[in-house]
Design a protein around this motif. Structure first.
Motif, PDB file in Angstrom:
ATOM      1  N   ILE A  81      49.938   0.789  49.293  1.00  0.00           N
ATOM      2  CA  ILE A  81      48.720  -0.369  49.521  1.00  0.00           C
ATOM      3  C   ILE A  81      49.438  -1.047  50.669  1.00  0.00           C
ATOM      4  O   ILE A  81      48.896  -0.933  52.286  1.00  0.00           O
ATOM      5  CB  ILE A  81      49.485  -1.878  49.170  1.00  0.00           C
ATOM      6  N   PHE A  82      51.031  -0.550  51.200  1.00  0.00           N
ATOM      7  CA  PHE A  82      51.884  -0.501  52.350  1.00  0.00           C
ATOM      8  C   PHE A  82      51.229   0.592  53.594  1.00  0.00           C
ATOM      9  O   PHE A  82      50.994   0.866  54.269  1.00  0.00           O
ATOM     10  CB  PHE A  82      53.360  -1.029  52.196  1.00  0.00           C
ATOM     11  N   GLY A  83      51.578   1.622  52.678  1.00  0.00           N
ATOM     12  CA  GLY A  83      50.807   2.970  53.473  1.00  0.00           C
ATOM     13  C   GLY A  83      49.478   3.195  54.092  1.00  0.00           C
ATOM     14  O   GLY A  83      49.319   3.647  55.093  1.00  0.00           O
ATOM     15  N   ILE A  84      48.368   2.476  53.333  1.00  0.00           N
ATOM     16  CA  ILE A  84      47.007   2.733  53.314  1.00  0.00           C
ATOM     17  C   ILE A  84      46.690   1.533  54.444  1.00  0.00           C
ATOM     18  O   ILE A  84      46.187   1.707  55.566  1.00  0.00           O
ATOM     19  CB  ILE A  84      45.924   2.449  52.293  1.00  0.00           C
ATOM     20  N   GLY A  85      47.519  -0.172  54.894  1.00  0.00           N
ATOM     21  CA  GLY A  85      47.411  -0.786  55.528  1.00  0.00           C
ATOM     22  C   GLY A  85      48.031   0.277  56.924  1.00  0.00           C
ATOM     23  O   GLY A  85      47.357  -0.228  58.419  1.00  0.00           O
ATOM     24  N   SER A  86      49.315   1.009  56.581  1.00  0.00           N
ATOM     25  CA  SER A  86      49.633   1.175  58.400  1.00  0.00           C
ATOM     26  C   SER A  86      48.372   2.354  58.844  1.00  0.00           C
ATOM     27  O   SER A  86      48.521   2.343  59.866  1.00  0.00           O
ATOM     28  CB  SER A  86      51.128   2.749  57.126  1.00  0.00           C
ATOM     29  N   LEU A  87      48.202   3.051  57.856  1.00  0.00           N
ATOM     30  CA  LEU A  87      47.337   4.169  58.686  1.00  0.00           C
ATOM     31  C   LEU A  87      46.036   3.683  58.962  1.00  0.00           C
ATOM     32  O   LEU A  87      45.437   4.076  60.149  1.00  0.00           O
ATOM     33  CB  LEU A  87      46.544   4.748  57.045  1.00  0.00           C
ATOM     34  N   LEU A  88      45.164   2.655  58.761  1.00  0.00           N
ATOM     35  CA  LEU A  88      44.859   1.590  59.238  1.00  0.00           C
ATOM     36  C   LEU A  88      45.081   1.174  60.670  1.00  0.00           C
ATOM     37  O   LEU A  88      44.243   1.255  61.345  1.00  0.00           O
ATOM     38  CB  LEU A  88      43.778   0.762  58.293  1.00  0.00           C
ATOM     39  N   SER A  89      46.182   0.364  60.003  1.00  0.00           N
ATOM     40  CA  SER A  89      46.929   0.129  61.585  1.00  0.00           C
ATOM     41  C   SER A  89      46.542   1.311  63.014  1.00  0.00           C
ATOM     42  O   SER A  89      46.264   0.796  63.965  1.00  0.00           O
ATOM     43  CB  SER A  89      48.602  -0.391  61.337  1.00  0.00           C
ATOM     44  N   GLY A  90      47.036   2.103  62.601  1.00  0.00           N
ATOM     45  CA  GLY A  90      47.110   3.755  63.352  1.00  0.00           C
ATOM     46  C   GLY A  90      45.848   3.332  64.023  1.00  0.00           C
ATOM     47  O   GLY A  90      45.488   4.321  64.742  1.00  0.00           O
TER      48      GLY A  90
END
Length: 580
Positions: A81-90
């Motif tokens: 979930i943290f990785g998905i959030g990081s991708l979407l933030s970028g």
């Protein structure tokens, strides 16, 4: 630490490093996001708030949810979930997207942090347990401290999006290592009840309070919306306390607050994180938007506070059993107040020496307070209450950061509006002192107010005026008037009617008149542009000075709050007797 227990630690440390770094890394890229999204600092502060609020309220319930699902599976899923959030933030194209992505990131982080500590304790023996706790707590503190520096370096060379995208390969690496180290099948679980209503109430309270504080200047402190938000947060707080008192497994065990040391430590943790957050939120924007420094230089200029925090926390932890705790916290709060006095009186015209000194003083004071308060927060508890007190202390730290983001940006927004108004007044006065014509003054006054008071970007300093040229129709009328007068003079001189004058002479006269009028027009425009350039230069200097004052006055106000923080000292019980 033996070899058998050592291999799991890097996996947990990497996850904690990524999650905690993203609580502070946003502070250095806020100026970049202002330009990218064309948003004000108060609006962008929600990219910090949303992460901190969700993280704070989900830490405790997620720790219990992990027991029901299985801690290893829960942390593994949270990393995804943290990785998905990081991708979407970028990939965020606007602020709304960024807020949603940051919320996803925070949900992942809230699932990793508390459960990692429990996993670490389960996989270590009694001898190594303190080392595991120290390593995880240390990496969290290091991550928060180094977040702005790391963000500045990444932004400078690759752009702000890579502040988030760089998480992806590290998350992937951690997932692979996690599967190698930890079993995901046949985990032991327990059906612990979870206080979701308490978590929802606490999140709503923080959201209402933050929204009211941030939007108060824009919507009006006496507006029905702001008053409703403040009243709602107070009423919901009462409901929250009543609800928590009736629960067997509440989100926050209210019996903790029967301890004077816990109350004092909780307030101390809120305050020291509040003052640390106030520096981390405003100073990077001050350096980049007002002083014109790069993100990298801004990050390096605030790095000394990170180093001071680490050194101070270590030294205080070693000294806490030898020096009176009351003295440590008192010295820490006084040191924080001193740092705010230095921030309020910064003289950055010559160099940044005073800023670096203020950084170090703040970091030192923070370490004195935070390290001592962390120990006193758990001093009166054992067993399950010991674990609960640590979780609640973590929540209180995040609350301090949420309040800092909300209150500091609210005061700054008000100061900036005042600074722009003063600059507009100054510029209008300059149009009069530079002897512009009445029509030119009217046009300039309109342009000045439009550029300074109506733009949405808080700290925009590109203060240029479009060229105010003489109207072409007006110029043509002037040419015709002069040409006709000259024809009349020739007509009288040569005793001929105007229509009888030779065409060649008339054409020569027309060319000469046009040339003279054009040259006069150019000379007037050049003279006007020189005066306009002088106005622009003076206005830009005045705007920079007023905006600098707007930033530094926030710290001047907060200096007195920092000084009055000493009033919490009597709350502590301070039973501990130092060694002689």
């Amino acid at each position: 630490m033996n070899h058998q227990n050592y291999k799991f630690l890097p996996v947990l440390l990497l996850g904690n490093l990524l999650c905690m770094m993203d609580t502070s890394i946003m502070t250095i890229i806020l100026p970049q996001l202002q330009s990218a999204f064309n948003e004000s600092l108060s609006n962008l502060s929600w990219a910090l708030n949303i992460y901190t609020i969700i993280f704070a309220v989900l830490i405790i319930p997620f720790g219990r949810l992990a027991e029901r699902i299985g801690r290893n599976k829960f942390v593994f899923g949270s990393l995804i979930i943290f990785g998905i959030g990081s991708l979407l933030s970028g990939l965020a194209p606007n602020l709304n997207w960024m807020l949603a992505a940051r919320a996803i990131q925070s949900i992942g982080a809230a699932g990793i942090i508390p459960t990692s500590m429990v996993i670490g304790l389960e996989n270590s023996n009694q001898v190594n347990r303190n080392k595991v706790v120290a390593a995880l707590a240390g990496i969290q503190g290091l991550a928060v401290a180094l977040g702005p520096t790391t963000g500045g370096i990444v932004t400078q060379f690759w752009g702000w999006r890579w502040v988030f995208l760089i998480n992806l390969p590290l998350v992937l690496l951690d997932l692979v290592l996690f599967l190698w180290v930890f079993p995901l099948k046949n985990e032991s679980t327990s059906k612990t009840s979870i206080d979701w209503l308490g978590a929802g109430l606490s999140m709503t309270i923080l959201f209402c309070l933050s929204l009211a504080l941030i939007q108060g200047n824009k919507w009006g402190w006496q507006s029905s919306v702001i008053i409703s938000l403040l009243i709602s947060s107070e009423l919901l707080l009462i409901v929250f306390l009543v609800w928590e008192k009736s629960q067997k497994n509440p989100m926050i065990d209210l019996s903790l607050f029967k301890s004077r040391n816990f109350n004092g430590a909780g307030l101390a943790l809120i305050l020291c994180n509040y003052f640390l957050g106030g520096m981390a939120v405003l100073i990077p924007t001050f350096l980049t938007k007002i002083q014109g420094e790069s993100e990298l230089k801004a990050a390096l200029l605030i790095t000394p506070y990170s180093l001071a925090v680490m050194i101070s926390v270590i030294m205080t932890s070693l000294a806490v059993k030898k020096i009176n705790n009351q003295l440590l916290i008192s010295c820490g709060l006084l040191t924080i107040a001193l740092s705010y006095y230095l921030f309020a009186h910064l003289n950055v015209a010559a160099n940044y020496r005073q800023l670096i000194i203020a950084d170090i003083v703040l970091g030192t004071g923070y370490g004195l307070v935070a390290a001592t308060a962390n120990i006193l927060a758990v001093a009166d508890f054992h067993g399950s209450k010991l674990t609960t007190s640590q979780s609640v202390a973590n929540v209180l730290r995040q609350i301090g950061m949420v309040l800092a983001i909300a209150i500091f940006t609210a005061i700054l927004t008000s100061n900036v509006q005042s600074a722009k108004q003063k600059t507009a007044t100054y510029a209008v006065q300059q149009t009069q002192s530079l002897n512009f014509s009445t029509s030119q003054q009217a046009k300039l006054k309109f342009t000045i107010r439009k550029k300074l008071l109506n733009n949405q970007t808080q700290f925009k300093q590109k203060f240029k005026f479009s060229k105010i040229a003489i109207n072409q129709n007006k110029e043509q009328r002037l040419i015709n008037q002069i040409y006709y007068r000259q024809l009349q003079i020739l007509s009288v001189r040569d005793q001929l009617a105007i229509n009888k004058l030779p065409p060649k002479i008339k054409n020569q006269l027309k060319v000469q008149v046009v040339r003279n009028v054009k040259m006069t027009t150019i000379q007037k425009e050049e003279k006007f542009q020189k005066k306009l350039g002088k106005l622009v230069r003076r206005t830009k200097v005045e705007l920079k000075n007023q905006l600098s004052t707007a930033f530094l006055n926030v710290y001047a106000v907060m200096f007195w709050i920092a000084l009055s923080s000493l009033l919490i000292i009597p709350l502590f019980k301070f039973n501990y007797q130092p060694k002689r």
